[in-house]
Motif scaffolding. Structure first.
Motif, mmCIF file in Angstrom:
data_model
loop_
_atom_site.group_PDB
_atom_site.id
_atom_site.type_symbol
_atom_site.label_atom_id
_atom_site.label_comp_id
_atom_site.label_asym_id
_atom_site.label_seq_id
_atom_site.Cartn_x
_atom_site.Cartn_y
_atom_site.Cartn_z
ATOM 1 N N ARG A 1 -2.180 4.964 58.764
ATOM 2 C CA ARG A 1 -2.863 5.207 60.044
ATOM 3 C C ARG A 1 -2.096 6.252 60.844
ATOM 4 O O ARG A 1 -0.869 6.324 60.788
ATOM 5 N N VAL A 2 -2.824 7.044 61.601
ATOM 6 C CA VAL A 2 -2.221 8.053 62.469
ATOM 7 C C VAL A 2 -2.359 7.578 63.912
ATOM 8 O O VAL A 2 -3.450 7.207 64.358
ATOM 9 N N ARG A 3 -1.257 7.590 64.643
ATOM 10 C CA ARG A 3 -1.277 7.258 66.074
ATOM 11 C C ARG A 3 -0.895 8.503 66.853
ATOM 12 O O ARG A 3 0.168 9.087 66.648
ATOM 13 N N ALA A 4 -1.780 8.908 67.758
ATOM 14 C CA ALA A 4 -1.540 10.070 68.603
ATOM 15 C C ALA A 4 -1.376 9.626 70.049
ATOM 16 O O ALA A 4 -1.889 8.570 70.455
ATOM 17 N N SER A 5 -0.667 10.424 70.832
ATOM 18 C CA SER A 5 -0.458 10.103 72.243
ATOM 19 C C SER A 5 -0.286 11.400 73.014
ATOM 20 O O SER A 5 0.413 12.313 72.564
ATOM 21 N N ILE A 6 -0.944 11.480 74.174
ATOM 22 C CA ILE A 6 -0.861 12.689 74.984
ATOM 23 C C ILE A 6 -1.041 12.352 76.463
ATOM 24 O O ILE A 6 -1.812 11.451 76.819
ATOM 25 N N LEU A 7 -0.298 13.048 77.321
ATOM 26 C CA LEU A 7 -0.441 12.899 78.769
ATOM 27 C C LEU A 7 -1.592 13.769 79.239
ATOM 28 O O LEU A 7 -1.571 14.986 79.061
ATOM 29 N N ALA A 8 -2.615 13.143 79.812
ATOM 30 C CA ALA A 8 -3.768 13.880 80.343
ATOM 31 C C ALA A 8 -4.272 13.110 81.552
ATOM 32 O O ALA A 8 -5.247 12.346 81.478
ATOM 33 N N LEU A 9 -3.601 13.311 82.683
ATOM 34 C CA LEU A 9 -3.829 12.499 83.884
ATOM 35 C C LEU A 9 -5.272 12.503 84.360
ATOM 36 O O LEU A 9 -5.825 11.467 84.745
ATOM 37 N N ASN A 10 -5.905 13.666 84.341
ATOM 38 C CA ASN A 10 -7.228 13.793 84.942
ATOM 39 C C ASN A 10 -8.367 13.750 83.931
ATOM 40 O O ASN A 10 -9.527 13.964 84.286
ATOM 41 N N ALA A 11 -8.055 13.506 82.668
ATOM 42 C CA ALA A 11 -9.098 13.459 81.638
ATOM 43 C C ALA A 11 -9.930 12.192 81.774
ATOM 44 O O ALA A 11 -9.446 11.137 82.194
ATOM 45 N N ASN A 12 -11.194 12.308 81.405
ATOM 46 C CA ASN A 12 -12.092 11.150 81.419
ATOM 47 C C ASN A 12 -12.261 10.527 80.038
ATOM 48 O O ASN A 12 -12.541 9.338 79.924
ATOM 49 N N LYS A 13 -12.081 11.345 78.981
ATOM 50 C CA LYS A 13 -12.219 10.827 77.620
ATOM 51 C C LYS A 13 -11.362 11.662 76.690
ATOM 52 O O LYS A 13 -11.418 12.900 76.703
ATOM 53 N N VAL A 14 -10.556 10.986 75.871
ATOM 54 C CA VAL A 14 -9.707 11.660 74.895
ATOM 55 C C VAL A 14 -9.911 10.992 73.541
ATOM 56 O O VAL A 14 -9.969 9.759 73.452
ATOM 57 N N GLN A 15 -10.029 11.798 72.498
ATOM 58 C CA GLN A 15 -10.248 11.278 71.153
ATOM 59 C C GLN A 15 -9.307 11.959 70.158
ATOM 60 O O GLN A 15 -8.952 13.127 70.316
#
Length: 388
Positions: free
Chosen positions: A51-65
């Motif tokens: 499995r791949v786990r991703a992580s990112i800081l995106a304070l104002n985003a409404n949807k991240v995939q």
């Protein structure tokens, strides 16, 4: 009452034991940073399930995939604005991927960037059970150098990468055979040395005396000559890669490097699009090549059709005796999970070869699809047969 409390404790302990290292989704929590992360970056990560786990800081985003393998996985935002999410288990090997932030597809800032799918983007390694053959080891290493040249045929500067084996610069009287190795569609001349780990594969084979020391040339398969615009028809670029290979690349390599410049010491191979290109080049110029390798491809034709050797590629395979004499190795490789049309087209080609009595080697990469682990394994198998 005491019996009830003891029973509850036992059940609770049993539940904790059964889910140790694993959450309610069945995800084993043994994630480690990917081997192709940027220095010091903890994400993306891979676990023992692939499995791949991703992580990112995106304070104002409404949807991240997380977008990998043609599937998008929703990520979850925490109180600090950090989005985290996982994929289902992926096949072993190298995969391109990206993040989708509010509809915009972007590279993951945690990884090194690779040219593939027609862009610079993120990549991740799912550790393979047989990764030893392309591992970085304490063996003599060759050199990958960048070679820039001007092509008169395309009226442009072009670039290729050259692998010279360990000892090339020290043993100045020794000459070497050459393998011309091509990438696939929407990739470029960096693919084999970076994603493909071609230099490490050759280093390990040569160190183990499983392959003959050789030079490997990795050029860009996209080569176009602009056509003149007519009054009713706009100019369309015409591919001249075959001409560039024969008239510019090979003479240049023979002039710049200590090659053995005869057909018996010259091989050609490619993956997918590159397999198609190199097959045409090989059969059209059997005075130049004695070895051909097709990784996940051969030539473009309908996979459902029976191939007529009298017309296929100008009838080059109609004379089986001549092909068997001229090609010392005709090698084909395919992943067992490859999508259509590859199994059908390569299967039809092999049937034609068998019917004609044309000798060839066929290899299957177990559990891999149209991806770099298939092609790394293919190069490993093919290179070990060359120039012997």
């Amino acid at each position: 009452m005491k019996r009830f409390i003891i029973a509850v404790i036992l059940i609770s302990n049993l539940h904790c034991y059964s889910s140790w290292g694993q959450d309610v989704k069945g995800i084993i929590e043994d994630f480690k940073p990917s081997s192709v992360n940027q220095p010091g970056k903890q994400f993306p990560q891979v676990n023992s399930q692939g499995r791949v786990r991703a992580s990112i800081l995106a304070l104002n985003a409404n949807k991240v995939q997380l977008d990998i393998g043609g599937v998008k996985y929703d990520m979850v935002k925490d109180n600090n604005g950090v989005w985290t999410g996982e994929s289902v288990p992926q096949d072993e090997g190298f995969h391109y991927y990206q993040l989708n932030i509010d509809g915009a597809s972007v590279p993951d800032p945690g990884t090194l960037y690779f040219y593939g799918a027609g862009r610079m983007g993120s990549g991740i390694e799912i550790p393979a059970s047989d990764k030893d053959f392309y591992a970085l080891k304490d063996v003599p290493h060759g050199l990958v150098s960048e070679n820039i040249y001007f092509s008169k045929l395309t009226n442009s500067f072009r670039r290729c990468f050259i692998y010279t084996p360990a000892g090339y610069n020290e043993n100045t009287k020794t000459r070497f055979p050459v393998l011309y190795l091509q990438h696939g569609s929407f990739e470029d001349e960096t693919g084999w040395a970076v994603q493909g780990k071609a230099n490490l594969i050759l280093d390990n084979l040569i160190a183990g005396k499983e392959a003959v020391p050789m030079i490997v040339v990795m050029d860009n398969g996209y080569a176009y000559k602009k056509q003149e615009t007519t009054e009713n028809k706009p100019a369309q670029p015409a591919s001249v890669f075959e001409e560039v290979m024969i008239n510019e690349i090979i003479p240049m390599i023979d002039a710049k490097f200590r090659t053995i410049s005869d057909r018996e010491h010259r091989a050609i191979a490619g993956l997918s699009m590159g397999a198609n290109q190199t097959m045409r080049i090989a059969v059209n110029h059997l005075d130049k090549f004695a070895y051909y390798g097709g990784f996940s491809g051969t030539s473009n034709y309908p996979s459902s059709d029976e191939i007529d050797p009298a017309v296929f590629l100008g009838g080059k395979f109609n004379d089986a005796k001549a092909i068997n004499k001229q090609l010392k190795v005709l090698w084909l490789g395919l992943g067992t999970k490859e999508p259509n049309p590859f199994p059908g087209s390569i299967g039809a080609f092999r049937k034609m070869l068998d019917k004609q009595g044309i000798k060839h080697v066929y290899y299957e990469s177990k559990g891999t699809a149209h991806e770099w682990l298939t092609w790394r394994r293919s190069l490993h198998q093919y290179a070990s047969l060359l120039f012997k």
